[in-house]
Structures are given as structure tokens and as C-alpha cells.
Design an enzyme around this catalytic site. Structure first.
Site, mmCIF file in Angstrom:
data_model
loop_
_atom_site.group_PDB
_atom_site.id
_atom_site.type_symbol
_atom_site.label_atom_id
_atom_site.label_comp_id
_atom_site.label_asym_id
_atom_site.label_seq_id
_atom_site.Cartn_x
_atom_site.Cartn_y
_atom_site.Cartn_z
ATOM 1 C CG HIS A 788 -1.658 -1.260 1.170
ATOM 2 N ND1 HIS A 788 -2.556 -2.006 1.890
ATOM 3 C CD2 HIS A 788 -2.285 -1.504 0.431
ATOM 4 C CE1 HIS A 788 -3.547 -2.549 2.023
ATOM 5 N NE2 HIS A 788 -3.405 -2.513 0.616
ATOM 6 C CD GLU A 791 -1.301 0.574 4.557
ATOM 7 O OE1 GLU A 791 -2.521 0.552 4.463
ATOM 8 O OE2 GLU A 791 -0.012 -0.453 4.108
ATOM 9 C CG HIS A 885 0.039 -3.704 5.241
ATOM 10 N ND1 HIS A 885 -0.512 -3.592 4.133
ATOM 11 C CD2 HIS A 885 0.701 -5.190 5.211
ATOM 12 C CE1 HIS A 885 -1.015 -4.941 3.758
ATOM 13 N NE2 HIS A 885 0.388 -5.925 4.099
ATOM 14 C CD GLU A 970 -1.490 -3.127 9.348
ATOM 15 O OE1 GLU A 970 -1.704 -1.713 9.345
ATOM 16 O OE2 GLU A 970 -2.732 -4.164 9.134
#
Ligand SMILES: [Zn+2]
EC number: 3.4.17.24
Length: 1089
Positions: A788, A791, A885, A970
């Protein structure tokens, strides 16, 4: 009566009811006097038997009030008896019978209505009974005939309110002219009779659908009247009730129209601004603000289309899905707003009453999203690609075949998968407007335009040196004056010159020729702490009021477009009155800037390429600022329902002047930051088919420090594809004879950029068979990041991992000797380069393509999966897989893993399946991380498999490749709320540290799995204990989150609270202690009048 004294009170009530019933049974009320007598006895009974100390001592209580209060105090017990024995029906019948008399007994009517007002709310079927009985109209006509009879008016209005709690009654009463009637009542009493008003408005609120638009001006006038006369704020509840009424009326489109026509915006705006200083009036301001926001006419987002400005023709269009829809849409369709907005009435009701409705919806789907199909949780054995096909990946694993005899240690020979795209399908690039030619710059002044590639090269030839073959329009001599901060000492892995070289090989869809200073100079993390910003009360309200002022004072609005990528030529703004914007460089994202006021700009972000939404990431340049002035920036087309910008996250700013003076760095900046729903409508195309939705505004205010500065703003610390290539080159320099480092090109992306693949491990200590054998048997650890593009924190974590893996420390050496690392540091180079937030050039989220990646549309995923499939085919399934991420809605760093048992436990489906054998070691790595890494939070981890995630890397690698320890890691974009970094925003130092800690955790994991080490370490026994505990204690459902990237919001504070904190009007004001004083006072006044 004497007899009655020895009978229990309930029985007496019932007895009297019985008498009434008998009288009702007679065709004509032969003896009104008897009825009246019996009714008064009931009242008397209630009065005498329900007395409490409070009532007796109540100052100035009249008999009637004592009765009413006694019904309250008894907790409805007496009333309950009345209801359960059919008392309401009897009383209603008595009402009908009484009405047939002419003139009806006023005293009896008064008593009946007083009792009904108390009894009615306790009887759920009261509304229906009254309607069937025909009592509704009796009360209404009684009211009509007694408009001047204050004594009778109040109980009648109270009963009316109870009737209209039933929506069918409300409509019926509306049809029978009740609204008109109520307005007749409120008109003359608006200044005096507070209690009537209160009841009226509550009734009106229920009958809002019957409200004719002509009453909106009256209500507004009444509100203004109260605002002027209630100077001591003693009747805020009444003012609030009036607003509540307007609020209900404006839930319907006609109501909003009437409100606007009646100049409601101006009235509520001015009354609210006059209230701002009085904190106790906040509920009035908040309700006013809510009404104004609701009625604010929806604006069209000022763009020709919501599709990306940049066009990239796909080699083939997928048969279905959002991209197929996008291409199927005729080119002349207006996708910015919906054609008709007629359908918004029902939507307005729900949306405006609960602004966090979408969050609630997410909450619902959350449980639905847990995978319950056990066959989808079991390993998927069959390979989707034939073995021969996977042979092509063999060349990426030379470490498995190398015999190291005469090994050259030269990694320059690169393996590459065959290009999938035939040349004829090369990308078609539609050129877009480029920045206008710069005007001549004063000598020695910093250029306010970004670096031009060619100019930069020239300037590096020698300071002040003119000449060279610069194609750019810049005067190279002036650029030669630019002082480049000496970052070599501060940033050993950064090299501006090398960066420029890398940029030259990077292919962007807009064909960028400029470089942003921050990427060129590099970023040295500041040493000071950057605290999570405390939310200041009233900021959101103040910002919303400024937005409303646009409508109130339209002449103050400049509406001057100062930057626009949709135009062939950007507007030339050089009058010194406006900021200059630019985003035409790698990873840049800003589509348009509109100067709204002197120091305020609306900014619009660009959609991902081949998509019409997904914007959140921004990165742009600003120049031409005035020192010391506060500039407000509003990003007006945000999509998420909430954002960490409401919880202390700041934007990032890079000042070139600061960089030149020795501090090249991104700094958290901005005050008065908030995020709220705005008045720009979002078409159903952009809102997933939902009509009537709005965009959100993210607003921040900045005061610039330096004259002639060039500043950059970004959503998060930028990390471009060219930066990655530069870092990878610099990594080569860290190679020692002990380190085995290989860099390959896994494949070409759609945009023609290479996707790097790294192999890092330790060289065998010698070429002895034992050593080679140990080398070849090291387990694989497979890491990926940045699927992504928005990110960017994932890239900084990856940078930390790579640098640790290349470091000379004994721990790093030990780690290299333990594993072979296969790393794809950027899964989505095209998305990163072109400033996308989520997608690749194919317009799709690559982390939803892992089940069936297409070799042409998702080559990086197809081949990364191919590598894993190859490893699986040769029985070398990696020990650990982790995809890095970033998380925009949660704090801290955490992991998502996969567990069948924890998934099934969450759902309680198929409890028998819990007998499944499952190794709990998937919890070990996160547990170690929570002990090691200060930013890491075990409490935020989840091991549940969601249906919506079935095609993500984590789930597919777990299920199809068979990696038990398959994770998504994350990292917050905001900061931490636990551990050492509690209260701080996250910076690149902490992110890089996280990447290094991840490596150390892998080393501990290795030691933990060695029985010898395990016995010696009590520390690891804790881990084991924890694992045993987790066998009995399932992760609580609160740790389970819906979306690994954007889970539903779970913070206690709701960002919409400020504008939406008014509770629904209380059905019975006398039950609310806060209202007691005002009410009894006014009731007394009413009775005395
Ligand atoms: Zn992500």
C-alpha cells in the site's frame, strides 16, 4: 367513603374504576355529576395515599402538583395498577362520554386529562387505544375551544404529546390541524409561558412530518425571541427544545429548503456566535451547528471528474470489479455528483442523528466477517501452478545450488523473470500540465520551484558554474548557489547525487522531471520529542463555523484556483497574494488548490490511477508564504469516516530553509487539526453506491517561520521508490566477507519499473561439506512491504530491518547464520511512484489479489507468490512470513496472524472443530516483540481469519503455502498509547528501530526453538506460560479488528460528539431532574394565571 378507608387503596381505585366503567356502559351519560365525583375520588385517593415527605415539604405545591408528583414518586406502581386493569380504556371512554355532553364538564375534562397525561406514558398501547376510541379529536377540539383557558391547556397539551408519541397519531393529528393550533398557542405566549412552549415543541417534534413550511420562519422567530429575552439563560431547555424541533423539521428536504428560505443559516449562525463565550450554552451551539451543517447546501467538488488526473491504459481490462466498472462508464458521465438528490429524506434522518452510523455498521459486519467455513480455514494443498512453471524461480535461489568453490561474491549477475508484457502494450501516457516557466529569480534567493533533474546535475558540477546541457528552463547558474546540507555525516545511507541518478531510471505515469527537496536532501530524525497533540475543545466547532461563514458572507470568499492539475496549463499565480503549490514529483499527490480566503486554502487530492477514489496520501510543496501569518489548509475530499487527525496526529512538514541551515528533516506540524464531515457531496459512484454521502475535511493550520522558504507537507514521512533504490545501492557498501547479499530484479511492474528482491544470509564459514550443508539447511524468512503506497511507515520499518541485517554486530551475524532472508521491500513500486494511496496502476488493491494474481496486472504479487510456491514445491516452506503495513486508525505497532482455533472460538460456530490440533507457536513471535519492542502492543494483535481478508498475503501464505507464522505487521501512522513511547507521535527513528527489533525477535524465536537454550532461559518460559494461558483464554473480542488496514474505530471519544451530543428530547420532562425547577416554576405560573 367511610367504608373505603378499610379497603386497600388499590382495591378502592379499582372499585371506583368499576363504577366508572358501569357508567360508561350506559348509552348516554345520565349523571355527569356522578362521573365527576368518582374521578375526583380517584385523584383524591392517589393524592392522599402517595404523599411522601418530599411532596409535603415541597414549597408552594398545589394539590394538583402533589397528585402529579405522587404518581412520579410511586414509581408508577399505582399507575401500573390502573393500566393493568384496563384503566386507560375506561378513562378514555369516559372522555368520549363526557364530550357528548354540552357543554362538557370542564372540571371533569381537566381531571381526566391530568390523569391521562400521567397514565398514558405507562401504557404502551395508549396511543392506539386513544386513536381507536376517537379520543384524539376530542382533545384537539377541546384545545381549539379553550385556547385562552390556561388551566385546561396544559393537561391537554400533555395528553396530546402522549398521543403523538405514536407516529400514526402524529400524522393524523397533523392532518387535523394540530400544528396550526400549536402555532396559535405559542405565538402569544412565546415570552411568558415557558412550559407550554416546551410541550408544544415536543409534540411538534413528533408531528414533524405534518409541518408545513410556513412554520419554520415562526420557529426561527420564536427562537430568536428567546435568545434575546432569556438573557440570564434560565430557560436554556426551552431554547434547546425549539432547536430540537427545527432539527427534526430539517430532517426532511422540504424542511431544509424552508429553513434556508427563512434565512435560518444566518439566524442560527448569529445567535450561536453570540453564545460562544457561555459554556453552558454549548448544547444550543452544538444543535445549531448540527442543523446548519445539515442544511448547508451540498456543494459539488470543484473537479471535472473524480477519476485520477493521470491516465494509464491497462494492457487488458479485468472482466469484473471496480476497474471494469470504471472503464464501462461512458466518458461524458458526470461522476462527481449524482444526477438526482431527491432520495435523501430517509438518509438525512439517520445520517444526521448518528454521525458515527457508518462505524456502527462496521461493527455489525465485523462479526459477519469472521470466516466460519472451516474448509476455508484448512490448508489448501494443491498448487495452483504446475511444477514446470515454477522452475523459472530456481534462479532466484542460487544459495541452494551454489557450491561456493571459487565463489565470486559478485551479485551483479541478476536473474529476472521474463517480461510478461509485449512491447506493443507499453503504457500510453497522457501528458498533463506542467508547472509554468519560472520567473526570474533574485540572485541568492532560494528557488521556489522544485529541483529540476537536469539543473541539479549541473549545479553539482560546481557551485555557480553555468553551462552544461540543461534542458530545463531553469537558469542553472542560480541553482548553483543552492547550498546542499552536508548530509553525508548525518545520513550515511543517503546520497543526493545517487538519488538523482536513481530518479532518472524511475518511470512515472506523469513523466515527472522534478525532484522534491526532502527526497534529495534526505531526512535526519529530530532529537526532540513530538508529543501526540492534545485535542482542544471547540476546535472542530470553530472550523465548522468558519465553513458556514462561507455561506453567510459569500463576498469574503476569494474562490481563486491557484493550482490545478486538470488544466493543461496551471494558473500562473505570482501576485504575491497567494501561495504556490506543486506536487509534480515522485510520490506527490495534490490535484488542486483553491484559495478561499487570504490565508485559507481548500485542497483536493488525486484518486489512485485507474480508480475514482482511494485518496488519503498527500505530498506537496508550498512556497510564496508570508512569515508569521497562520495559514489554514483544508483537504476537502477525504473519504474515511474518522481519522487519527482527530486524536493527536499532526501532518509532516519539511522546510528547505531549515534543511540548508543544517536540519534536513520532517517535523510534525500543525495546530487546530481536526477531521469532520463537510458539505461537499460524494456521488454514489464514489461512495460505493450510497447516495447522499459527503466527503470529509481534514484541516490544519500552520505558521511559517522563514522568508523565501519552500515547504513540503506530507501525510507521513515520504519514502519514494527512488529512495529505496538508493538505499539498496548503499546497502552494498555495508557488505563484508561474512555477509551473503544478493539483489535481483523479481520482475518488471506495469509501469516498467523493476521490483527488487533481496537475499541476505551469512556466507558459509568455509567450503567444507558441513558448513555448506548448514548453509543450505537454514530456514527461510520471507519479508515483504509497501504493498500500500500510502503506508510509507512500512518502508521505514523495512529500512530498519535491512540495515540491521547488514550490520556487523554479532547479533546480526548470528541472525544471518540462522536464516536465509528473502525480501521484497516494495511490492507496489508503481503506486509509490505515482502518489497512489492504496492501489497499483491496475486500480486494484494488490493486497486483495493473492488468491489469483494476474501475471499481467499484478506481476509483483504473481511472482512473489511464485517464489513462495517454488519454496513450497521444494519442501522449503519459510518459517516466517511477514508483510509490513501501516495503520491509519490505530496507535502502536501490532500484528495480525492466522489461527483456525481463535477464529472458530470467536464465532462459536462448530465447537467440535476446536478439537483440531493447532500449534500455538504463531503467538510466539508477537509475544517476543511485545517484550522487546517498546512500540509493539500485544493487546492490539489478532489471530482471527476474516472473510474479507481471504485474498491478502497473510491469509494466502498461511493457507496455500502452509506458513504457520504468517503475519501482517501494522505500524501506526500516529503514535503510541503504551510503553516507552506513550504519548508520542511515531517518527522514522522509532519505525526503523521497530524493523531492527523484528530481527532480534527472530533471533530469539530461533533460540527459543532450540531445546538447550530454552531450558537456560527463564525469560522464554514466560512466553511458554503465556502460550499455555492463551489455550484457555481466548483473545477477547475487543482485540479482534475488522480491517487490518482500517478497522472500525474503537476509541471512546467520538469525533462527531461535539456536533452531535444532544440526546433525544426526553419523552417526559418531569422525569429529568435538570428540568424540574424550570417546569414547576412555570407550571405554578400557569396555574396562577
Ligand atoms: Zn496496508
Amino acid at each position: 367513603v367511610n367504608k373505603c378507608k378499610c379497603v386497600p387503596s388499590n382495591s378502592r381505585v379499582l372499585m371506583l374504576l368499576g363504577q366508572l366503567e358501569k357508567l360508561n356502559g350506559e348509552a348516554v351519560l345520565s349523571d355527569a355529576e356522578v362521573s365527576r365525583h368518582i374521578t375526583s375520588k380517584i385523584l383524591h385517593l392517589i393524592q392522599t395515599q402517595e404523599k411522601t415527605r418530599k411532596e409535603i415539604t415541597a414549597k408552594g405545591s398545589s394539590g394538583m402538583e402533589v397528585i402529579l408528583a405522587s404518581l412520579e414518586v410511586s414509581g408508577g406502581r399505582r399507575v401500573g395498577v390502573l393500566v393493568s386493569k384496563g384503566g386507560t380504556a375506561i378513562l378514555l371512554q369516559l372522555l368520549i362520554t363526557t364530550s357528548k355532553e354540552w357543554p362538557p364538564s370542564e372540571e371533569l375534562m381537566l381531571q381526566l386529562h391530568t390523569i391521562l397525561a400521567k397514565v398514558g406514558p405507562k401504557d404502551r398501547k395508549f396511543g392506539i387505544k386513544a386513536r381507536i376510541n376517537g379520543a384524539l379529536n376530542i382533545t384537539v377540539s377541546l384545545l381549539k375551544q379553550n385556547l385562552q383557558n390556561h388551566k385546561l391547556l396544559l393537561p391537554c397539551l400533555q395528553v396530546l404529546r402522549v398521543y403523538s408519541a405514536n407516529s400514526v397519531n402524529a400524522v393524523s393529528l397533523g392532518k387535523n390541524g394540530v400544528v396550526e393550533l400549536l402555532f396559535k398557542i405559542i405565538g402569544p405566549y412565546s415570552k411568558k409561558n415557558t412550559s407550554i412552549l416546551k410541550y408544544v415543541f415536543q409534540s411538534t417534534a413528533n408531528a414533524r412530518r405534518a409541518v408545513d413550511r410556513t412554520y419554520v420562519p415562526t420557529l426561527l422567530a420564536v427562537y430568536q425571541d428567546w435568545h434575546r429575552n432569556d438573557t440570564r439563560h434560565r430557560h436554556v431547555h426551552i431554547r434547546k427544545a425549539i432547536l430540537g424541533c427545527i432539527r427534526n423539521i430539517t430532517n426532511i428536504k422540504l424542511g431544509r429548503k424552508a429553513f434556508l428560505e427563512a434565512d435560518g443559516m444566518r439566524i442560527l449562525y448569529s445567535t450561536s456566535t453570540e453564545c460562544l463565550s457561555v459554556r453552558t450554552l454549548d448544547p444550543l451551539i452544538n444543535t445549531s451547528s448540527l442543523i446548519m451543517r445539515k442544511c448547508f447546501p451540498k456543494n459539488r467538488l470543484p473537479v471535472p471528474t473524480i477519476r485520477s488526473v493521470f491516465h494509464y491504459q491497462l494492457p487488458h481490462i479485468p472482466a469484473e470489479g471496480p476497474v471494469a466498472q470504471l472503464y464501462r462508464q461512458p466518458p461524458d458521465v458526470d461522476d462527481v455528483v449524482d444526477e438526482s438528490d431527491d432520495n435523501d429524506d430517509t438518509e438525512a434522518d439517520t445520517e444526521n442523528d448518528t454521525e458515527n452510523e457508518e462505524d456502527e455498521k462496521n461493527h455489525k459486519t465485523q462479526n459477519d466477517d469472521i470466516e466460519t467455513d472451516i474448509s476455508k480455514l484448512r490448508p489448501k494443498e494443491n498448487l495452483t501452478r504446475p511444477l514446470e512453471d515454477l522452475k523459472m524461480y530456481e534462479c532466484f535461489f542460487p544459495e541452494l545450488s551454489e557450491n561456493f568453490q571459487g565463489y565470486s561474491f559478485d551479485s551483479s549477475k541478476s536473474c529476472q523473470t521474463p517480461a510478461v508484457l509485449p512491447k506493443s502494450l507499453a503504457p500510453i501516457v497522457v501528458p498533463t500540465a506542467h508547472a509554468p516557466s519560472p520567473l526570474s529569480l533574485a540572485q541568492g534567493e532560494l528557488t521556489d520551484l522544485p529541483l529540476d533533474l537536469d539543473s541539479i546535475c549541473i549545479s553539482k558540477d560546481g557551485p555557480g558554474g553555468a553551462g552544461g546541457a540543461g534542458e530545463g528552463s531553469h537558469s542553472s547558474g542560480e541553482l548553483g548557489v543552492l547550498e546542499v546540507p552536508d548530509t553525508a555525516a548525518l545520513l550515511p545511507l543517503h546520497d543526493p547525487e545517487l538519488y538523482i541518478d536513481m530518479v532518472k531510471g524511475t518511470k512515472s505515469v506523469p513523466q515527472y522531471t522534478e525532484v522534491a527537496y526532502p527526497d534529495y536532501f534526505g531526512h535526519v530524525a529530530p532529537t526532540f520529542r513530538e508529543h501526540i497533540l492534545e485535542r482542544v475543545y471547540g476546535v472542530q466547532r470553530a472550523k465548522i463555523f468558519q465553513d458556514i461563514e462561507r455561506m453567510i458572507h459569500p463576498n469574503d470568499i476569494l474562490d481563486k484556483v491557484v493550482y490545478d492539475l486538470d488544466l493543461k496549463r496551471s494558473p500562473v499565480i505570482d501576485d504575491g497574494e497567494s501561495l504556490k503549490f506543486n506536487s509534480q514529483f515522485e510520490s506527490g499527490n495534490l490535484r488542486k488548490a483553491v484559495q478561499v480566503r487570504k490565508f485559507e486554502y481548500d485542497l483536493i487530492l488525486n484518486s489512485d490511477i485507474n480508480s475514482n477514489h482511494y485518496h488519503q496520501w498527500f505530498y506537496f510543496e508550498v512556497s510564496g508564504m508570508r512569515v508569521g501569518s497562520s495559514y489554514r489548509f483544508n483537504i476537502i475530499n477525504c473519504e474515511k469516516v474518522n481519522s487519527q487527525f482527530n486524536y493527536g496526529m499532526q501532518v509532516l512538514m519539511y522546510s528547505v530553509q531549515e534543511a540548508i541551515s543544517g536540519h534536513p528533516r520532517w517535523v510534525r506540524t500543525g495546530t487546530e487539526i481536526c477531521y469532520y464531515k463537510n458539505h461537499f457531496s460524494r456521488s454514489s459512484i464514489a461512495a460505493g453506491g450510497q447516495k447522499g454521502k459527503s466527503y470529509y475535511t481534514m484541516t490544519f493550520t500552520v505558521t511559517f517561520q522563514y522568508r523565501d522558504d519552500v515547504c513540503y507537507f506530507a501525510y507521513h514521512y515520504p519514502y519514494t521508490y527512488s529512495t529505496l533504490k538508493m538505499h539498496l545501492q548503499k546497502l552494498e557498501a555495508l557488505r563484508t566477507p561474512q555477509i551473503y547479499l544478493r539483489q535481483d530484479v523479481l520482475c518488471e511492474t506495469l509501469g516498467g519499473n523493476s521490483c527488487p528482491l533481496l537475499t541476505i544470509t551469512a556466507m558459509p564459514q568455509s567450503s567444507s561439506n558441513d558448513q555448506i550443508c548448514q548453509f543450505k539447511n537454514r530456514p527461510y524468512v520471507f519479508l515483504t512491504a509497501r504493498v500500500h503506497p500510502g503506508e510509507t511507515n512500512a518502508s521505514w520499518v523495512m529500512k530498519g530491518t535491512l540495515e540491521f541485517l547488514m550490520s556487523p554486530s554479532p547479533m546480526a551475524q548470528s541472525l544471518r547464520e540462522s536464516y536465509v532472508f528473502k525480501i521484497v521491500p516494495m511490492l507496489n513500486p508503481d503506486g509509490v511512484i505515482n502518489g497512489n494511496h492504496r492501489c497499483s496502476l491496475s486500480g486494484e488493491d494488490l493486497n486483495r489479489q493473492w488468491q489469483r494474481p494476474s501475471p499481467d496486472l499484478h506481476p509483483t504479487i504473481f511472482h512473489t507468490k511464485g517464489l513462495l510456491q517454488y519454496l513450497s514445491s521444494i519442501q522449503r516452506v519459510p518459517l516466517v512470513y511477514c508483510d509490513y503495513h501501516g495503520h491509519s486508525r490505530k496507535k502502536n505497532v501490532f500484528m495480525y496472524g492466522c489461527s483456525i482455533k481463535e477464529t472458530l472460538w470467536q464465532t462459536n460456530v462448530n465447537a467440535a472443530a476446536c478439537d483440531l490440533q493447532e500449534d500455538l507457536s504463531y503467538r510466539t513471535l508477537p509475544k517476543i516483540l511485545s517484550q522487546l519492542a517498546p512500540a509493539f502492543s500485544m493487546a492490539s494483535c489478532s489471530f482471527v481469519v476474516e472473510k474479507s481478508k481471504e485474498s491478502t498475503a497473510r491469509v494466502v501464505v498461511w493457507r496455500e503455502i502452509g506458513v504457520q507464522k504468517s503475519y501482517t505487521m501494522e505500524s501506526t501512522l500516529c503514535g503510541c498509547d503504551q510503553g516507552k513511547y506513550k504519548g508520542l507521535q511515531i517518527g522514522t527513528r522509532e519505525l526503523e528501530e521497530m524493523g531492527a527489533q523484528f530481527c532480534i525477535a527472530l533471533l530469539r524465536l530461533k533460540r527459543l526453538s532450540s531445546p538447550l537454550e530454552f531450558r537456560n532461559s527463564s525469560h522464554f518460559l514466560d512466553v511458554e506460560n503465556d502460550l499455555i494461558e492463551s489455550r484457555c483464554k481466548v483473545t477477547s473480542s475487543t482485540t479482534y479488528v475488522l480491517d487490518e488496514d482500517e478497522p472500525s474505530f474503537m476509541e471512546e471519544v467520538d469525533y462527531s460528539a461535539e456536533s452531535n451530543d444532544e440526546p433525544e428530547p426526553d419523552p417526559d420532562p418531569q422525569e429529568t431532574p435538570a428540568d424540574e425547577d424550570g417546569l414547576s416554576d412555570s407550571e405554578l405560573a400557569l396555574r396562577r394565571s
